[in-house]
Design a protein around this motif. Structure first.
Motif, PDB file in Angstrom:
ATOM      1  N   UNK A  60      28.953  24.423  56.487  1.00 51.92           N
ATOM      2  CA  UNK A  60      28.188  25.189  57.469  1.00 51.92           C
ATOM      3  C   UNK A  60      29.083  26.078  58.326  1.00 51.92           C
ATOM      4  N   UNK A  61      30.112  26.627  57.716  1.00 49.20           N
ATOM      5  CA  UNK A  61      31.116  27.372  58.470  1.00 49.20           C
ATOM      6  C   UNK A  61      30.526  28.413  59.422  1.00 49.20           C
ATOM      7  N   UNK A  62      29.527  29.150  58.964  1.00 51.37           N
ATOM      8  CA  UNK A  62      29.027  30.237  59.805  1.00 51.37           C
ATOM      9  C   UNK A  62      27.903  29.816  60.739  1.00 51.37           C
ATOM     10  N   UNK A  63      27.297  28.666  60.462  1.00 46.43           N
ATOM     11  CA  UNK A  63      26.213  28.223  61.328  1.00 46.43           C
ATOM     12  C   UNK A  63      26.667  27.115  62.271  1.00 46.43           C
ATOM     13  N   UNK A  64      27.826  26.537  61.990  1.00 47.43           N
ATOM     14  CA  UNK A  64      28.429  25.456  62.780  1.00 47.43           C
ATOM     15  C   UNK A  64      27.676  24.134  62.676  1.00 47.43           C
ATOM     16  N   UNK A  65      26.356  24.148  62.861  1.00 50.09           N
ATOM     17  CA  UNK A  65      25.619  22.880  62.781  1.00 50.09           C
ATOM     18  C   UNK A  65      24.447  23.027  61.814  1.00 50.09           C
ATOM     19  N   UNK A  66      24.370  22.116  60.856  1.00 50.16           N
ATOM     20  CA  UNK A  66      23.214  22.073  59.955  1.00 50.16           C
ATOM     21  C   UNK A  66      22.614  20.670  59.981  1.00 50.16           C
ATOM     22  N   UNK A  67      21.297  20.620  59.881  1.00 47.58           N
ATOM     23  CA  UNK A  67      20.580  19.359  59.987  1.00 47.58           C
ATOM     24  C   UNK A  67      19.827  19.092  58.685  1.00 47.58           C
ATOM     25  N   UNK A  68      19.912  17.869  58.188  1.00 52.76           N
ATOM     26  CA  UNK A  68      19.248  17.512  56.939  1.00 52.76           C
ATOM     27  C   UNK A  68      18.414  16.259  57.160  1.00 52.76           C
TER      28      UNK A  68
END
Ligand code: ADP
Ligand code: MG
Length: 150
Positions: A60-68
């Motif tokens: 998630x380098x460009x979004x910093x935080x990803x949720x699954x």
């Protein structure tokens, strides 16, 4: 006390992450360190697999935080490109949330990390192997390491 495992290939790294995921609880926080290509994202993919997450987990380098969504929610953070280490992107909400937080390059937001945390450092080893060093901070993670390394 630290704990170590050497994995010979990415499949072994995934398998150990799946094994760990079976012992994770809501609010657990894991800090992942290691050079580019060490296997931080590969390890996170294994955790996701173990949590029953079917969506592809990528960096998630460009979004910093990803949720699954899985058996437990997974909050995957990669803070490599954060420009200001003090910038608060609501990390606490994730760390104290119902899911499991995994932070790649966690030392870059050192001041924002919880005191109790599981540090995992992945080192390049000979050929394709990797040395995974687990350093638990706090009783929860000491117990967790005892359990997964027994
Ligand atoms: P990082 O997120 O630390 O930058 P990645 O997980 O994106 O690293 O990349 C690790 C790469 O190394 C992947 O292409 C993976 O297939 C490869 N690899 C080879 N051997 C191993 C191993 N033993 N453990 C983890 N990854 C490995
Ligand atoms: Mg990565």
């Amino acid at each position: 006390m630290t704990y170590e495992i050497i994995t010979k290939n990415v499949e072994e790294t995934t398998a150990f992450a799946v094994h760990l995921s079976g012992h994770l609880m809501p609010g657990d926080v894991i800090a992942l360190e290691g050079d580019l290509g060490a296997g931080k994202t590969a390890f996170t993919k294994g955790i996701a697999k173990g949590l029953g997450i079917t969506r592809n987990v990528n960096s998630p380098t460009f979004t910093i935080i990803k949720e699954y969504k899985g058996r437990l929610p997974l909050y995957h953070m990669d803070v490599y490109r954060m420009e200001d280490e003090e910038e608060d992107l609501g990390f606490d909400e994730y760390f104290m949330g119902e899911g499991v937080s995994i932070v790649e390059w966690a030392h870059l937001i050192e001041n924002q990390l919880p005191v109790e945390i599981l540090h995992i450092h992945i080192y390049h080893h000979e050929n394709n192997s990797r040395r995974l060093v687990f350093s638990p901070a706090g009783k929860r993670y000491e117990d967790l390491c005892k359990e997964i390394f027994k």
